[in-house]
Design a protein around this motif. Structure first.
Motif, PDB file in Angstrom:
ATOM      1  N   CYS A 766       0.856  -1.196   0.000  1.00 27.80           N
ATOM      2  CA  CYS A 766       0.000   0.000   0.000  1.00 27.80           C
ATOM      3  C   CYS A 766       0.893   1.247   0.000  1.00 27.80           C
ATOM      4  CB  CYS A 766      -0.911  -0.006   1.223  1.00 27.80           C
ATOM      5  SG  CYS A 766      -2.013   1.402   1.296  1.00 27.80           S
ATOM      6  N   VAL A 767       0.609   2.184  -0.902  1.00 28.94           N
ATOM      7  CA  VAL A 767       1.412   3.410  -1.012  1.00 28.94           C
ATOM      8  C   VAL A 767       1.007   4.361   0.106  1.00 28.94           C
ATOM      9  CG1 VAL A 767       1.993   5.392  -2.439  1.00 28.94           C
ATOM     10  CG2 VAL A 767       1.628   3.150  -3.501  1.00 28.94           C
ATOM     11  N   ILE A 768       2.000   4.837   0.890  1.00 26.50           N
ATOM     12  CA  ILE A 768       1.750   5.788   1.973  1.00 26.50           C
ATOM     13  C   ILE A 768       2.603   7.024   1.728  1.00 26.50           C
ATOM     14  CG2 ILE A 768       1.846   6.212   4.452  1.00 26.50           C
ATOM     15  CD1 ILE A 768       1.506   3.257   4.917  1.00 26.50           C
ATOM     16  N   VAL A 769       1.926   8.191   1.660  1.00 24.50           N
ATOM     17  CA  VAL A 769       2.600   9.475   1.443  1.00 24.50           C
ATOM     18  C   VAL A 769       2.429  10.293   2.710  1.00 24.50           C
ATOM     19  CG1 VAL A 769       2.712  11.569   0.064  1.00 24.50           C
ATOM     20  CG2 VAL A 769       2.154   9.379  -1.032  1.00 24.50           C
ATOM     21  N   MET A 770       3.542  10.623   3.369  1.00 27.84           N
ATOM     22  CA  MET A 770       3.489  11.405   4.606  1.00 27.84           C
ATOM     23  C   MET A 770       3.321  12.877   4.255  1.00 27.84           C
ATOM     24  SD  MET A 770       3.979   9.081   6.960  1.00 27.84           S
ATOM     25  CE  MET A 770       4.780   9.577   8.465  1.00 27.84           C
ATOM     26  N   GLN A 771       2.503  13.600   5.058  1.00 28.40           N
ATOM     27  CA  GLN A 771       2.305  15.038   4.853  1.00 28.40           C
ATOM     28  C   GLN A 771       2.443  15.740   6.189  1.00 28.40           C
ATOM     29  OE1 GLN A 771      -1.658  16.282   4.299  1.00 28.40           O
ATOM     30  NE2 GLN A 771      -2.572  14.309   4.757  1.00 28.40           N
ATOM     31  N   THR A 772       3.218  16.832   6.205  1.00 29.93           N
ATOM     32  CA  THR A 772       3.432  17.536   7.465  1.00 29.93           C
ATOM     33  C   THR A 772       3.932  18.946   7.204  1.00 29.93           C
ATOM     34  OG1 THR A 772       4.602  17.468   9.563  1.00 29.93           O
ATOM     35  CG2 THR A 772       5.796  16.685   7.652  1.00 29.93           C
ATOM     36  N   GLY A 773       3.802  19.765   8.255  1.00 31.98           N
ATOM     37  CA  GLY A 773       4.358  21.115   8.194  1.00 31.98           C
ATOM     38  C   GLY A 773       5.843  21.119   8.445  1.00 31.98           C
ATOM     39  N   TYR A 774       6.368  19.987   8.965  1.00 28.93           N
ATOM     40  CA  TYR A 774       7.814  19.872   9.167  1.00 28.93           C
ATOM     41  C   TYR A 774       8.442  19.355   7.878  1.00 28.93           C
ATOM     42  CZ  TYR A 774       5.860  19.704  13.868  1.00 28.93           C
ATOM     43  OH  TYR A 774       5.140  19.951  14.990  1.00 28.93           O
ATOM     44  N   SER A 775       9.561  19.932   7.473  1.00 25.99           N
ATOM     45  CA  SER A 775      10.145  19.513   6.185  1.00 25.99           C
ATOM     46  C   SER A 775      11.658  19.364   6.264  1.00 25.99           C
ATOM     47  CB  SER A 775       9.779  20.536   5.095  1.00 25.99           C
ATOM     48  OG  SER A 775      10.221  21.836   5.449  1.00 25.99           O
ATOM     49  N   THR A 776      12.180  19.095   7.444  1.00 25.96           N
ATOM     50  CA  THR A 776      13.625  18.933   7.577  1.00 25.96           C
ATOM     51  C   THR A 776      14.052  17.575   7.023  1.00 25.96           C
ATOM     52  OG1 THR A 776      13.459  17.929   9.746  1.00 25.96           O
ATOM     53  CG2 THR A 776      13.553  20.328   9.687  1.00 25.96           C
ATOM     54  N   GLY A 777      15.358  17.451   6.812  1.00 28.44           N
ATOM     55  CA  GLY A 777      15.889  16.178   6.319  1.00 28.44           C
ATOM     56  C   GLY A 777      15.640  15.044   7.299  1.00 28.44           C
ATOM     57  N   ASP A 778      15.693  15.366   8.604  1.00 30.72           N
ATOM     58  CA  ASP A 778      15.427  14.337   9.612  1.00 30.72           C
ATOM     59  C   ASP A 778      14.011  13.809   9.491  1.00 30.72           C
ATOM     60  OD1 ASP A 778      17.974  14.592  10.550  1.00 30.72           O
ATOM     61  OD2 ASP A 778      17.438  15.923  12.218  1.00 30.72           O
ATOM     62  N   ASP A 779      13.043  14.715   9.223  1.00 35.07           N
ATOM     63  CA  ASP A 779      11.642  14.288   9.080  1.00 35.07           C
ATOM     64  C   ASP A 779      11.494  13.347   7.901  1.00 35.07           C
ATOM     65  OD1 ASP A 779      10.793  15.808  11.235  1.00 35.07           O
ATOM     66  OD2 ASP A 779      10.557  17.605   9.993  1.00 35.07           O
ATOM     67  N   LEU A 785      12.159   5.655   7.086  1.00 35.65           N
ATOM     68  CA  LEU A 785      12.447   4.509   7.935  1.00 35.65           C
ATOM     69  C   LEU A 785      11.166   3.826   8.440  1.00 35.65           C
ATOM     70  CD1 LEU A 785      15.425   5.916  10.057  1.00 35.65           C
ATOM     71  CD2 LEU A 785      15.533   4.264   8.174  1.00 35.65           C
ATOM     72  N   CYS A 786      10.105   4.602   8.555  1.00 39.42           N
ATOM     73  CA  CYS A 786       8.827   4.021   8.994  1.00 39.42           C
ATOM     74  C   CYS A 786       8.131   3.264   7.869  1.00 39.42           C
ATOM     75  CB  CYS A 786       7.891   5.116   9.517  1.00 39.42           C
ATOM     76  SG  CYS A 786       8.417   5.806  11.097  1.00 39.42           S
ATOM     77  N   GLY A 787       8.612   3.430   6.640  1.00 40.03           N
ATOM     78  CA  GLY A 787       8.015   2.698   5.531  1.00 40.03           C
ATOM     79  C   GLY A 787       7.279   3.570   4.544  1.00 40.03           C
ATOM     80  N   ALA A 788       7.307   4.921   4.737  1.00 40.59           N
ATOM     81  CA  ALA A 788       6.585   5.815   3.826  1.00 40.59           C
ATOM     82  C   ALA A 788       7.210   5.748   2.431  1.00 40.59           C
ATOM     83  CB  ALA A 788       6.621   7.240   4.358  1.00 40.59           C
ATOM     84  N   ASP A 789       6.334   5.830   1.401  1.00 40.96           N
ATOM     85  CA  ASP A 789       6.806   5.770   0.016  1.00 40.96           C
ATOM     86  C   ASP A 789       7.167   7.142  -0.524  1.00 40.96           C
ATOM     87  OD1 ASP A 789       6.181   2.813  -0.832  1.00 40.96           O
ATOM     88  OD2 ASP A 789       4.436   3.509   0.276  1.00 40.96           O
ATOM     89  N   ASP A 790       6.581   8.214   0.051  1.00 37.98           N
ATOM     90  CA  ASP A 790       6.867   9.565  -0.451  1.00 37.98           C
ATOM     91  C   ASP A 790       6.537  10.554   0.654  1.00 37.98           C
ATOM     92  OD1 ASP A 790       7.622  11.584  -2.277  1.00 37.98           O
ATOM     93  OD2 ASP A 790       6.797  10.389  -3.935  1.00 37.98           O
ATOM     94  N   PHE A 791       6.747  11.870   0.345  1.00 41.03           N
ATOM     95  CA  PHE A 791       6.639  12.899   1.376  1.00 41.03           C
ATOM     96  C   PHE A 791       6.096  14.172   0.739  1.00 41.03           C
ATOM     97  CE2 PHE A 791       8.082  16.051   4.386  1.00 41.03           C
ATOM     98  CZ  PHE A 791       8.047  15.400   5.611  1.00 41.03           C
ATOM     99  N   LEU A 792       5.100  14.807   1.419  1.00 41.69           N
ATOM    100  CA  LEU A 792       4.564  16.087   0.966  1.00 41.69           C
ATOM    101  C   LEU A 792       4.720  17.104   2.090  1.00 41.69           C
ATOM    102  CD1 LEU A 792       1.239  15.167  -0.883  1.00 41.69           C
ATOM    103  CD2 LEU A 792       3.247  16.248  -1.910  1.00 41.69           C
ATOM    104  N   SER A 793       5.251  18.264   1.787  1.00 42.26           N
ATOM    105  CA  SER A 793       5.425  19.315   2.785  1.00 42.26           C
ATOM    106  C   SER A 793       4.268  20.301   2.696  1.00 42.26           C
ATOM    107  CB  SER A 793       6.747  20.060   2.559  1.00 42.26           C
ATOM    108  OG  SER A 793       7.830  19.177   2.743  1.00 42.26           O
ATOM    109  N   LYS A 794       3.723  20.681   3.860  1.00 44.65           N
ATOM    110  CA  LYS A 794       2.670  21.690   3.914  1.00 44.65           C
ATOM    111  C   LYS A 794       3.298  23.075   3.836  1.00 44.65           C
ATOM    112  CE  LYS A 794      -0.465  18.860   6.734  1.00 44.65           C
ATOM    113  NZ  LYS A 794      -1.205  18.756   8.010  1.00 44.65           N
ATOM    114  N   PRO A 795       2.635  24.053   3.195  1.00 45.58           N
ATOM    115  CA  PRO A 795       1.338  23.936   2.502  1.00 45.58           C
ATOM    116  C   PRO A 795       1.476  23.122   1.217  1.00 45.58           C
ATOM    117  CG  PRO A 795       2.231  26.116   2.169  1.00 45.58           C
ATOM    118  CD  PRO A 795       3.162  25.444   3.123  1.00 45.58           C
ATOM    119  N   ILE A 796       0.477  22.253   0.970  1.00 48.90           N
ATOM    120  CA  ILE A 796       0.509  21.363  -0.183  1.00 48.90           C
ATOM    121  C   ILE A 796      -0.199  22.032  -1.354  1.00 48.90           C
ATOM    122  CG2 ILE A 796      -0.205  19.109  -1.053  1.00 48.90           C
ATOM    123  CD1 ILE A 796      -0.184  18.157   1.883  1.00 48.90           C
TER     124      ILE A 796
END
Length: 810
Positions: A766-779, A785-796
């Motif tokens: 299952c494809v999981i895309v994380m979205q958050t207001g935090y956008s650092t490299g650590d995030d 590492l949690c298994g997310a397939d991609d990342f979206l930074s807010k505002p989207i």
């Protein structure tokens, strides 16, 4: 009867003496063989001895054994026998022989004993043994020992049989002595030889007083010579006599005994004694006499039948009822009695049927029977029938008790008739009083509610009026600061709006009361109406910190229908106002569901809830669940009644599910009338291949934005909304469809990182895309590492979201 002796039985003494004699003989012969060195004579004795002989070393090994020992053990050969060590062989250790051998080796003395064990080859063996050290000539040293064994199995069995016989005799003697029945033994002439203690207890005579006397010395004189002649004729012919005695106690009183007298035979079949076993039945006899007196004088008819339905005994009332005074009824069945005449036919055949019902029920039955009389009348009886059974379940007898209730039944019928008449009058008056009481209660309740309404209305109107008049007066204050001026004007405007809502509610009630409110249907976009209400109550949601969620079943292009928008908005507004008013924690949710020809709008909250007995009251005018609520929360108690009546005008209804302390859900059920264009869109979209996007987002505004972008750009996507990671995990665990998950990171109960880990365990592809207001490299690294397939930074942005959808779905 002989008594036990402290000395061993004669047979055992004889065996021991024989064994000693044979041992002494053998020893002398061995000594002679040693002295004369006549090996031939010793060998014959060894090989042909009726005793088992074996030679053993000091360490327990068998050196040699004669044929008799091999036979006793059941051993196949001397070689197999030599494999046994007498000191270490466990059966011999347990039997005690190994200990005796050790003792003989240690003390250089002869040892003997008895032994029972099961040999290595499965043979049960009981034997006596003598262990003799074989000393070297003219010395006190020895290397070997000789063990002489005598089979004592038959002797043991004989002793066991004798012990069993003695035990049985002892048990029999104890049983007779302790018996609860009288036991008497006489000779063939009737002279008493033995009586047990129970005899003394029952008759008053001691054993010494009666032994040697004739048994007839304490007869009562009630029985005649014929009675005793029959008794002696029976037992002297070798048969058992069973009967009942009336005997006389030592104190002169008569007592009753049930007796069984049997002859005792010797081995030749001759009678040598008579045995009488008697039971004292005096109390039973007296009870029977009392019971018989009671039965014969009872006003009820009482009948006794055997297991075959044959009449045994009937009391006088029963004989009179069935006219049996001059008829030999005993031993006859109902069928046989029914053949005596027409009356008997009807009466006895009716009894036969109910008798069989009682047998089949296997328990006491109660019923009413109508007995026809020769004069044409009918007697009514309450009948109790109790079946009796033998231990094997076969029928023993039937006890029948019938009570004449003819007069009582007639009186009861007359009383019932009067009772029915009085009850009808009572019910009539009761209904009249009930109607009157309800009318009075309704009037009083109406007056009370109206009075309370007027008080509430006075309070509700005066409150905004006070704000309008008070702050209007303050507007005339000289040198009033601009900030305060604007604040006072805002308060005056809000108070005016509040007053206007109160007036609108009162006018709405008036219109509904006078049937002047009409339904005006027009084309309405349900999602736009839902969003308008969301915008209206979102500020209240944020002020009270209570999340406000939406659930829209149809897309914006599918949700047009014909409905009275003004009335629907007014209904939902009333429900939402109450939801936010009575909810102090949790959430409020507004949504709708299409169910065939119905559309169900609902408002769900986690507020204070409503008691079950008040769920119908709250829709009445001026009513609230509790009177204190109006003082605590304010309001006129008109909102729900206005909403309910408007829903009915629109062809629907409002229902509620609630539990006190757990919140409420109000449902507005209305006819679903989609526009023709909208129906075509729904049918078209239902046939389009659908992709499922699950959005885990606790902020409703953020969710609405993502939903709008998705549904605007894609027509084959179904959007599902959950409010935290736990709900997302529950959705996936339920095997629900999800092609892509937009997962917010910061959520209550379970955050996005934890939810992503757990979901990937269940559904790795299952494809999981994380979205958050935090956008650092650590995030980003943590999300990966949690298994997310991609990342979206807010505002989207719309472009970034559609890029993700195109990348993974399209």
């Amino acid at each position: 009867m002989s008594t036990s002796s402290a000395h061993p039985p004669m047979s055992e003494v004889t065996e021991i003496e024989r064994l000693k004699t044979e041992n002494n003989l053998l020893k002398r012969e061995l000594d002679e063989a040693k002295k004369n060195f006549t090996a031939k004579k010793y060998e014959n004795l060894y090989l042909n001895s009726p005793l088992g002989i074996l030679t053993v070393s000091k360490n327990g090994n068998i050196i040699d054994a004669n044929p008799r020992l091999i036979e006793l053990l059941g051993s196949p050969s001397i070689e197999q026998t030599k494999l046994i060590n007498l000191l270490t062989f466990e059966p011999l250790i347990n039997a005690g022989m190994s200990a005796k051998l050790s003792e003989s080796i240690k003390t250089a003395q002869n040892c003997q004993g008895n032994c029972y064990y099961v040999t290595k080859w499965g043979k049960e063996l009981y034997f006596r043994y003598l262990i003799i050290p074989l000393f070297t000539e003219n010395t006190h040293d020895f290397e070997y020992l000789q063990c002489i064994i005598s089979d004592a199995t038959d002797f043991l069995k004989a002793n066991e049989t004798l012990a069993t016989h003695e035990k049985n005799l002892m048990q029999l003697s104890s049983a007779v002595e302790q018996s609860s029945n009288v036991v008497v033994i006489t000779d063939t002439q009737g002279l008493i030889e033995y009586v047990n203690p129970k005899f003394t207890e029952v008759s008053g005579y001691t054993k010494d007083e009666v032994v040697g006397k004739n048994i007839n010395f304490f007869k009562s004189g009630i029985h005649d010579k014929k009675f005793y002649a029959n008794l002696w004729e029976t037992i002297s012919s070798g048969k058992t006599w069973i009967g009942e005695f009336h005997n006389r106690h030592k104190n002169g009183k008569i007592f009753y005994e049930h007796a069984v007298i049997s002859p005792i035979f010797d081995n030749n079949g001759n009678i040598i004694n008579y045995l009488a076993v008697k039971e004292n039945v005096t109390l039973l006899k007296e009870s029977q006499n009392r019971l018989k007196t009671l039965i014969n004088n009872s006003p009820d008819a009482i009948f006794f039948k055997d297991g075959d339905g044959r009449w045994l005994e009937v009391n006088p009332v029963g004989r009179k009822l069935f006219q049996l005074e001059n008829i030999e009824y005993q031993g006859l069945t109902d069928l046989e009695l029914s053949q005596l005449g027409t009356f008997y036919s009807e009466a006895f055949l009716a009894c036969s049927t109910s008798d069989e019902d009682s047998w089949l029920n296997v328990k006491t039955t109660y019923n009413t029977e109508h007995i026809p009389l020769p004069n044409g009348k009918v007697q009514i009886f309450d009948v109790v029938k109790t079946p009796l059974f033998n231990d094997d379940g076969s029928r023993l007898g039937l006890v029948i008790i019938g009570r004449d209730i003819t007069e009582r039944q007639a009186a009861a019928d007359a009383l019932q008739k009067k009772s029915d008449e009085y009850y009808a009058l009572y019910e009539e008056h009761k209904n009249q009083n009930l109607s009157l009481t309800k009318a009075i209660v309704r009037a009083e309740q109406s007056d009370r509610l109206k009075t309370e309404f007027l008080h509430n209305m006075s309070h509700e109107i005066r409150t905004p009026l006070n704000g309008i008049l008070g702050f209007s007066q303050l507007l005339g204050t000289p040198d009033l600061a601009q900030e305060k001026l604007e604040s006072f004007i805002s308060i005056i405007q809000n108070s005016g709006k509040q007053l206007l809502r109160i007036i609108d509610d009162i006018l709405e009630v008036s219109r509904l009361e006078t049937k002047q409110s009409e339904v005006s249907q027009k084309k309405v976009n349900l999602n736009n109406l839902i969003m308008r209400l969301f915008s209206k109550f979102d500020l209240i949601s944020k002020e009270k910190k209570i999340p406000f969620y939406l659930n829209k079943t149809l897309t914006d292009s599918e949700c047009e229908m014909l409905i009275d928008e003004e009335k629907l908005e007014k209904i939902l507004t009333h429900l939402l106002e109450n939801a936010f008013k009575f909810t102090h924690g949790g959430y409020v949710e507004l949504g709708y569901i299409i169910d065939n020809e119905l559309v169900d709008f609902y408002v769900r909250d986690t507020g204070i809830g409503i008691r079950e007995d008040k769920l119908n009251v709250i829709f009445e005018r001026f009513a609230q669940e509790e009177e204190d609520l109006s003082r605590t929360y304010g309001g006129l108690g008109l909102g729900l009644s206005i909403a309910s009546e408007n829903a009915q005008l629109m062809g629907g209804k409002i229902t509620v599910h609630s539990e006190k302390g757990s919140g409420s859900t109000f449902f507005v059920e209305l006819p679903y009338r989609p526009t023709s264009e909208n129906r075509e869109k729904i049918e078209k979209n239902s046939n389009t291949a659908t992709h499922f996007v699950l959005i885990a987002e606790d902020e409703e505004i953020n969710y609405l934005y993502l939903e709008t972008v998705l549904l605007t750009n894609y027509h084959n996507i179904k959007v599902i909304h959950v409010h935290n990671g736990k709900e997302a995990l529950r959705y996936i665990a339920g095997e629900n469809p999800a092609d892509l998950i937009l997962m917010d990171i910061k959520m209550p109960e379970m955050n996005g990182y934890e939810a992503t880990k757990e979901i990937k365990k269940l559904r790795p592809n299952c494809v999981i895309v994380m979205q958050t207001g935090y956008s650092t490299g650590d995030d980003r690294l943590k999300a990966h590492l949690c298994g997310a397939d991609d990342f979206l930074s807010k505002p989207i942005s719309s472009e970034s979201l559609t890029g993700i959808i195109d990348k993974y779905i399209h």
